[in-house]
Scaffold this motif. Structure first.
Motif, PDB file in Angstrom:
ATOM      1  N   VAL A 115       0.777  -0.833   0.064  1.00 32.52           N
ATOM      2  CA  VAL A 115       0.244   0.078  -0.148  1.00 32.52           C
ATOM      3  C   VAL A 115       0.840   0.877  -0.120  1.00 32.52           C
ATOM      4  CG1 VAL A 115      -1.701   1.717   1.173  1.00 32.52           C
ATOM      5  CG2 VAL A 115      -1.424  -1.030   1.196  1.00 32.52           C
ATOM      6  N   MET A 116       1.536   1.322   0.767  1.00 34.21           N
ATOM      7  CA  MET A 116       2.918   2.328   0.292  1.00 34.21           C
ATOM      8  C   MET A 116       3.370   2.744  -0.409  1.00 34.21           C
ATOM      9  SD  MET A 116       5.213   2.076   4.248  1.00 34.21           S
ATOM     10  CE  MET A 116       4.025   2.055   5.719  1.00 34.21           C
ATOM     11  N   ILE A 117       3.457   1.189  -0.967  1.00 30.22           N
ATOM     12  CA  ILE A 117       4.643   1.539  -2.430  1.00 30.22           C
ATOM     13  C   ILE A 117       3.852   2.203  -3.930  1.00 30.22           C
ATOM     14  CG2 ILE A 117       5.341   0.264  -4.770  1.00 30.22           C
ATOM     15  CD1 ILE A 117       6.648  -1.213  -2.761  1.00 30.22           C
ATOM     16  N   GLY A 118       2.401   1.492  -3.321  1.00 27.32           N
ATOM     17  CA  GLY A 118       1.602   1.826  -4.138  1.00 27.32           C
ATOM     18  C   GLY A 118       0.756   3.371  -4.044  1.00 27.32           C
ATOM     19  N   VAL A 119       0.975   4.753  -2.833  1.00 19.51           N
ATOM     20  CA  VAL A 119       0.408   5.253  -2.541  1.00 19.51           C
ATOM     21  C   VAL A 119       1.954   6.259  -3.410  1.00 19.51           C
ATOM     22  CG1 VAL A 119       0.868   6.886  -0.590  1.00 19.51           C
ATOM     23  CG2 VAL A 119      -0.591   5.005  -0.275  1.00 19.51           C
ATOM     24  N   ALA A 120       2.677   5.416  -2.912  1.00 19.22           N
ATOM     25  CA  ALA A 120       4.026   6.804  -4.024  1.00 19.22           C
ATOM     26  C   ALA A 120       4.025   6.408  -4.939  1.00 19.22           C
ATOM     27  CB  ALA A 120       5.708   5.950  -3.069  1.00 19.22           C
ATOM     28  N   ILE A 121       3.428   5.752  -5.832  1.00 16.72           N
ATOM     29  CA  ILE A 121       3.324   5.833  -7.537  1.00 16.72           C
ATOM     30  C   ILE A 121       2.193   6.039  -7.251  1.00 16.72           C
ATOM     31  CG2 ILE A 121       3.047   4.453  -9.283  1.00 16.72           C
ATOM     32  CD1 ILE A 121       4.539   1.669  -8.113  1.00 16.72           C
ATOM     33  N   ALA A 122       1.392   6.313  -6.946  1.00 16.59           N
ATOM     34  CA  ALA A 122       0.438   7.146  -7.452  1.00 16.59           C
ATOM     35  C   ALA A 122       0.529   8.278  -6.825  1.00 16.59           C
ATOM     36  CB  ALA A 122      -1.287   6.769  -6.368  1.00 16.59           C
ATOM     37  N   GLN A 123       1.415   8.887  -6.333  1.00 14.02           N
ATOM     38  CA  GLN A 123       1.587  10.329  -5.837  1.00 14.02           C
ATOM     39  C   GLN A 123       2.570  10.818  -7.191  1.00 14.02           C
ATOM     40  OE1 GLN A 123       3.670  11.593  -2.223  1.00 14.02           O
ATOM     41  NE2 GLN A 123       3.238  12.868  -2.196  1.00 14.02           N
ATOM     42  N   ARG A 124       3.126  10.060  -7.368  1.00 10.85           N
ATOM     43  CA  ARG A 124       4.106  10.507  -8.859  1.00 10.85           C
ATOM     44  C   ARG A 124       3.944  10.314  -9.566  1.00 10.85           C
ATOM     45  NH1 ARG A 124       9.548  11.861  -7.838  1.00 10.85           N
ATOM     46  NH2 ARG A 124      11.059  11.600  -9.974  1.00 10.85           N
ATOM     47  N   LEU A 125       2.953  10.101  -9.882  1.00 14.60           N
ATOM     48  CA  LEU A 125       2.160   9.539 -11.373  1.00 14.60           C
ATOM     49  C   LEU A 125       1.013  11.274 -11.211  1.00 14.60           C
ATOM     50  CD1 LEU A 125       1.435   8.390 -13.918  1.00 14.60           C
ATOM     51  CD2 LEU A 125      -0.146   7.581 -12.874  1.00 14.60           C
ATOM     52  N   MET A 126       0.643  11.358 -10.165  1.00 10.11           N
ATOM     53  CA  MET A 126      -0.494  13.040 -10.112  1.00 10.11           C
ATOM     54  C   MET A 126       0.583  13.956 -10.347  1.00 10.11           C
ATOM     55  SD  MET A 126      -3.469  11.432 -10.484  1.00 10.11           S
ATOM     56  CE  MET A 126      -4.483  12.978 -10.060  1.00 10.11           C
ATOM     57  N   LEU A 127       1.819  14.169  -9.427  1.00  3.07           N
ATOM     58  CA  LEU A 127       3.024  15.247  -9.638  1.00  3.07           C
ATOM     59  C   LEU A 127       3.468  15.511 -11.809  1.00  3.07           C
ATOM     60  CD1 LEU A 127       4.717  15.069  -6.304  1.00  3.07           C
ATOM     61  CD2 LEU A 127       3.109  16.999  -7.060  1.00  3.07           C
ATOM     62  N   SER A 128       3.693  14.198 -11.748  1.00  3.28           N
ATOM     63  CA  SER A 128       3.758  14.522 -13.143  1.00  3.28           C
ATOM     64  C   SER A 128       2.554  14.004 -14.302  1.00  3.28           C
ATOM     65  CB  SER A 128       3.983  13.250 -14.103  1.00  3.28           C
ATOM     66  OG  SER A 128       3.342  11.568 -13.719  1.00  3.28           O
ATOM     67  N   ILE A 129       1.574  14.221 -13.918  1.00  2.00           N
ATOM     68  CA  ILE A 129       0.762  14.192 -15.108  1.00  2.00           C
ATOM     69  C   ILE A 129      -0.533  16.079 -14.841  1.00  2.00           C
ATOM     70  CG2 ILE A 129      -2.515  13.973 -15.031  1.00  2.00           C
ATOM     71  CD1 ILE A 129      -2.161  11.288 -14.032  1.00  2.00           C
ATOM     72  N   PHE A 130      -0.095  16.685 -13.770  1.00  7.93           N
ATOM     73  CA  PHE A 130      -0.638  18.125 -13.685  1.00  7.93           C
ATOM     74  C   PHE A 130       1.055  18.744 -13.868  1.00  7.93           C
ATOM     75  CE2 PHE A 130      -3.359  16.081 -11.413  1.00  7.93           C
ATOM     76  CZ  PHE A 130      -5.042  16.847 -12.146  1.00  7.93           C
ATOM     77  N   PHE A 131       2.178  18.038 -14.396  1.00 10.36           N
ATOM     78  CA  PHE A 131       3.626  18.711 -14.690  1.00 10.36           C
ATOM     79  C   PHE A 131       3.830  19.970 -13.393  1.00 10.36           C
ATOM     80  CE2 PHE A 131       1.301  18.393 -19.062  1.00 10.36           C
ATOM     81  CZ  PHE A 131       2.555  17.630 -19.030  1.00 10.36           C
TER      82      PHE A 131
END
Length: 179
Positions: A115-131
């Motif tokens: 779950v921690m890895i999933g949170v980190a990946i989702a956070q990284r993905l959201m940061l990249s989506i919104f530049f």
């Protein structure tokens, strides 16, 4: 059996808030004058997930969201992103809390790490989506690895110092509902 009166639940919720505020306070202390080359572990995440796995009633979503939103604002992270992802992660663990009671500790640790890895990946993905500017991947991996490695220590401290234990089989709350 553990006493599950409403006063005990609210006392533990208050303790969660105090511990989280203390962690935020310690992170904000100016202990070093030079920038560090490593990121400290996210103890709020570890504490939240440990308590969500053991006693989900102690960490309601509103408290988790408020604490992590405050941390987002004070640590100058995108407001609400970490809060939303940690609430989703905690609620995922809360939904599986009954099934997780019977699993051995190693399986619990792997589940929480996932779950921690999933949170980190989702956070990284959201940061990249919104530049939005993201921290370097090495810092994220160091923080994630240290948080996962410190999870057992957080569980031990929660278990022995604060009596946050898994419910015993057949344990009921003050209203007679099974825990």
């Amino acid at each position: 059996m553990v006493d599950q009166r409403p006063s005990r639940v609210w006392l533990m919720r208050g303790l969660y808030l105090c511990l989280s505020l203390f962690i935020i306070f310690v992170h904000l202390l100016p202990l070093a004058s030079a920038p560090s080359k490593w990121a400290p572990p996210d103890l709020i995440l570890a504490l939240t997930f440990a308590w969500a796995m053991r006693r989900p009633e102690y960490v309601p979503a509103l408290f988790v969201g408020g604490v992590v939103l405050l941390a987002d604002l004070l640590f100058q992270r995108p407001p609400g992103l970490s809060a939303a992802l940690v609430v989703i992660g905690a609620e995922t663990l809360r939904a599986r809390a009954t099934a997780n009671r019977k699993m051995p500790y190693l399986a619990e640790w792997i589940t929480v790490a996932g779950v921690m890895i999933g949170v980190a990946i989702a956070q990284r993905l959201m940061l990249s989506i919104f530049f939005l500017p993201a921290p370097s991947m090495s810092l994220v991996l160091i923080q994630l690895g240290m948080t996962i490695a410190l999870y057992p220590i957080v569980v031990l401290i929660s278990h022995f110092a604060f009596s946050v234990r898994r419910p015993a089989p057949g344990e009921v709350d003050a209203l007679g509902h099974r825990l």
